[in-house]
Write a protein that holds these residues in place. Structure first.
Motif, PDB file in Angstrom:
ATOM      1  N   VAL A 215      -4.416 -14.527 -26.982  1.00 28.02           N
ATOM      2  CA  VAL A 215      -4.773 -14.285 -25.581  1.00 28.02           C
ATOM      3  C   VAL A 215      -6.275 -14.459 -25.408  1.00 28.02           C
ATOM      4  CG1 VAL A 215      -2.839 -12.717 -25.201  1.00 28.02           C
ATOM      5  CG2 VAL A 215      -5.039 -11.794 -25.969  1.00 28.02           C
ATOM      6  N   PRO A 216      -6.750 -14.736 -24.201  1.00 33.10           N
ATOM      7  CA  PRO A 216      -8.188 -14.903 -23.981  1.00 33.10           C
ATOM      8  C   PRO A 216      -8.962 -13.625 -24.308  1.00 33.10           C
ATOM      9  CG  PRO A 216      -6.946 -15.744 -22.115  1.00 33.10           C
ATOM     10  CD  PRO A 216      -5.971 -15.008 -22.974  1.00 33.10           C
ATOM     11  N   VAL A 217     -10.104 -13.789 -24.958  1.00 34.94           N
ATOM     12  CA  VAL A 217     -11.019 -12.697 -25.239  1.00 34.94           C
ATOM     13  C   VAL A 217     -12.310 -12.946 -24.470  1.00 34.94           C
ATOM     14  CG1 VAL A 217     -12.514 -11.671 -27.008  1.00 34.94           C
ATOM     15  CG2 VAL A 217     -10.080 -12.023 -27.472  1.00 34.94           C
ATOM     16  N   VAL A 218     -12.778 -11.923 -23.767  1.00 32.51           N
ATOM     17  CA  VAL A 218     -13.996 -11.996 -22.968  1.00 32.51           C
ATOM     18  C   VAL A 218     -15.065 -11.158 -23.662  1.00 32.51           C
ATOM     19  CG1 VAL A 218     -15.038 -11.496 -20.720  1.00 32.51           C
ATOM     20  CG2 VAL A 218     -12.662 -12.285 -20.857  1.00 32.51           C
ATOM     21  N   GLY A 219     -16.192 -11.775 -23.993  1.00 31.12           N
ATOM     22  CA  GLY A 219     -17.261 -11.083 -24.697  1.00 31.12           C
ATOM     23  C   GLY A 219     -18.224 -10.403 -23.753  1.00 31.12           C
ATOM     24  N   ASN A 220     -18.694  -9.235 -24.164  1.00 30.16           N
ATOM     25  CA  ASN A 220     -19.576  -8.421 -23.323  1.00 30.16           C
ATOM     26  C   ASN A 220     -20.676  -7.821 -24.193  1.00 30.16           C
ATOM     27  OD1 ASN A 220     -19.191  -5.204 -21.662  1.00 30.16           O
ATOM     28  ND2 ASN A 220     -20.634  -6.805 -21.204  1.00 30.16           N
ATOM     29  N   GLY A 221     -21.917  -7.938 -23.738  1.00 27.82           N
ATOM     30  CA  GLY A 221     -23.028  -7.316 -24.455  1.00 27.82           C
ATOM     31  C   GLY A 221     -24.230  -8.223 -24.557  1.00 27.82           C
ATOM     32  N   ASP A 222     -25.344  -7.826 -23.930  1.00 29.39           N
ATOM     33  CA  ASP A 222     -26.629  -8.519 -24.056  1.00 29.39           C
ATOM     34  C   ASP A 222     -26.627  -9.918 -23.456  1.00 29.39           C
ATOM     35  OD1 ASP A 222     -27.394  -6.232 -25.438  1.00 29.39           O
ATOM     36  OD2 ASP A 222     -27.088  -7.125 -27.413  1.00 29.39           O
ATOM     37  N   ILE A 223     -25.812 -10.165 -22.435  1.00 25.79           N
ATOM     38  CA  ILE A 223     -25.865 -11.440 -21.711  1.00 25.79           C
ATOM     39  C   ILE A 223     -26.764 -11.244 -20.501  1.00 25.79           C
ATOM     40  CG2 ILE A 223     -24.569 -13.185 -20.434  1.00 25.79           C
ATOM     41  CD1 ILE A 223     -23.839 -13.232 -23.331  1.00 25.79           C
ATOM     42  N   ALA A 224     -27.948 -11.853 -20.557  1.00 26.54           N
ATOM     43  CA  ALA A 224     -28.912 -11.644 -19.482  1.00 26.54           C
ATOM     44  C   ALA A 224     -29.486 -12.941 -18.926  1.00 26.54           C
ATOM     45  CB  ALA A 224     -30.059 -10.755 -19.978  1.00 26.54           C
TER      46      ALA A 224
END
Length: 350
Positions: A215-224
């Motif tokens: 399934v799709p995984v969405v990454g989160n953290g320190d995207i600025a």
């Protein structure tokens, strides 16, 4: 093409195919759900500036079950914000499922999202949020309970952290459990619960999760920035990214990131006048929103947001001292006008 929510289509959601916003090699940018931040007004602003997928602030499943009016307000969104999901937290799969169906009946969101990542004590102490990362059987029962209740109606997704602490990073195992329980996508904040929002997000773990499930995984953290987005898209197997705290100060980050991804070029900095225009507009929209009631309450609730917005503004220290006391839209308008006049007359602009 007009967007039609999945729960309102002739052919209801039955687990077929990939979620629409991931199809045709799309790489969606999510606005991360943040309590006290991503209300219906801020989501509208971010949508206009390029965010693709919205998730509401987390909502207590128990609050939904008792039909608490205040809780119900957190589920509000507009059709312009679609695709949008309502995020629930709790620890009882059956009750969570019942709450999810109530939300679907009220609002017909495009998906239900389960919060397995919130680190705050008031949620963790109720065995919600990231506390379930320590109890995979309960986590699985919650995910399966909501998925079963929403089967044939709307898809269910989940948001997690990479683990409880550095000694118990179990995100890959958790993602496999969630996939097996019927989750159609998984968002992963690359920090442990014990990290809170400190340190760096671990994208190696996020990448390992994306490669471990179908399934799709969405990454989160320190995207600025656009560079951050391009790096994670290039170096990991994620299907999209989620932007949170960076958007609080700079909601233009979605537009900027998309432009960089498409062209490899940076957009010029957002002019101070445009920034102030958005700040004032946000205050006006908040004052008009039914969520806060009186204008004074709305603007007082906006104070922390205003502090974030003015970071990097000329004279930011003095601005914060003024903005922490505002009680009306007119006061914010006056501060904005004074700031722009001062900036125009500064030596560097003469």
């Amino acid at each position: 093409m007009e967007h039609i929510p999945l729960c309102a289509t002739v052919r209801p959601w039955q687990g077929w195919g990939v979620l629409p916003w991931f199809q045709n090699d799309a790489f969606p940018l999510y606005l991360a759900p943040m309590a006290g931040v991503t209300d219906v007004v801020f989501r509208q602003i971010c949508k206009e500036l390029g965010a693709d997928v919205m998730v509401t602030e987390f909502v207590s499943a128990e609050g939904i079950m008792v039909a608490d009016d205040r809780t119900r307000k957190y589920t509000e969104f507009t059709d312009e914000q679609r695709p949008v999901g309502v995020q629930l937290f709790g620890a009882d799969g059956v009750r969570m499922g019942e709450a999810a169906r109530k939300v679907v009946d009220w609002k017909c969101p495009d998906f239900i999202d389960i919060n397995f990542g919130c680190p705050v004590n008031k949620v963790v102490s109720k065995n919600g949020g990231s506390s379930l990362l320590r109890d995979c059987p309960v986590l699985e029962s919650v995910a399966a309970g909501v998925a079963k209740a929403c089967e044939g109606v709307v898809p269910v997704t989940a948001k997690i952290r990479i683990g409880w602490d550095q000694d118990s990073v179990n995100a890959v195992e958790v993602c496999k459990i969630l996939e097996g329980a019927g989750m159609q996508a998984i968002s992963i904040h690359g920090r442990t619960r014990s990290q809170g929002y400190g340190g760096e997000a671990n994208w190696e773990v996020i990448d390992a999760c994306a490669r471990a499930v179908s399934v799709p995984v969405v990454g989160n953290g320190d995207i600025a920035s656009g560079e951050d987005l391009a790096k994670r898209k290039r170096e990991t197997a994620v299907s999209g990214v989620m932007i949170g705290r960076a958007a609080m100060q700079n909601p233009w980050v979605f537009r900027q990131a998309k432009h960089f991804l498409a062209t490899g070029e940076q957009l010029p900095p957002v002019p101070l006048e445009e920034r102030w225009d958005l700040v004032v507009r946000h205050c006006r929209m908040a004052a008009e929103s039914s969520r806060y009631g009186a204008e004074r309450h709305a603007i007082m609730a906006m104070r922390a947001r205003l502090m974030a917005y003015c970071k990097g503004f000329p004279g930011a220290k003095e601005l914060r001292q003024k903005l922490c006391k505002v009680e009306s839209v007119a006061q914010v308008e006056d501060i904005a006008e004074q700031s722009l006049v001062a900036a125009a007359s500064s030596p560097q602009n003469v």
